[in-house]
Design a protein around this motif. Sequence first.
Motif: not given
Length: 339
Positions: A1-6, A9-12, A18-20, A74-77
């Motif tokens: 799922n691209n919403l969680l990053g690809t 590193e992006e997932t982290a 989200v935590s911030f 460069e995409r919405i997450t």
Amino acid sequence: NNLLGTTPEETAQVDQWVSFGDTEISANGSAVRYMINGYVPYNKPIDTYYRDRNTRALKVLEAHLATRTFLVSERITLADISVSSVMKSQFSWLLGPEDRASYPNTVRFFETIANQPAIKDVWGEPVYADKSAVYTPPAKPKKEAAPAAPKPAKAPAPKKEKEPEADEEEEPLVPEEPKAKNPLDDLPKSNFNLEQWKREYSNRETRGAGGSLEYFYQNFDKEGFSLWKCKFKYNDELTLTFMSSNQIGGFFNRLEASRKYLFGSMGVLGEANNSIIAGCFICRGQDYKPVIDVAPDWESYDFEPINLENEADKAYFEGSLAWDLEIDGKKWADGKNFK
């Protein structure tokens, strides 16, 4: 799922943002909202404290978005949706026009996310507050004249209670289970008042004549209390300094059960992706473990006794309290106290 990053590193980074949003923006705004809406008693210094923390977080977000359309890629997450949902709330009641003018990148970011068709169908049109939220004291109720007190009626004669029958048995009472006593309460009484020390530390400058360190050295009881260095074991996992500071706050929250036996001062030293967590604790008794092990993550930290007769240990202790500790060229960036 691209919403969680690809990528990992992006997932982290998605998880970090989200935590911030939850801990650095939403939590501070909620604290203000509870007070100005009367859910908790209003306190001006506390209101100011949380507003300042909220402003600090928004400045971090604003600076990050200065060169970015989205938070992570460069995409919405999920990070963009989560943080925008927090801003949706704050824009609608807390941040008035003058406040919003200070965060043009954040407003642009929010409107970009809010106008995504799938999100707009749920959120609707953005709502912006006409003015910044402030506390308004409730109107004092008018005092009504008290009605004349009626004349006291003659008290009826008390009825004589029926004597219990000889063969009537009373139901036995079940004694309450005694609360477990903390072994630290059985230690010999100390003449070092930890609560008074916390007040002195809060109300005085740390260093210099008349400072809290001077008070400490005049009153400390080395038989009844012990001093400990505390250092995080896994510094290579630390990234942004404000997130490391949040980690300290979480650790302190989990130490709540030992508040009456403990004082702590810990900080983040260094810079983003090159930092450590270090500080010190003042513990009741001669062993840190009975005081610290109430926190489930206590084993993620190394503890080492502080000997005030050792100049290096003394400098470390004083630097931790004064928030100017430096280790291997890493300077104090942010800190928190447990008191």
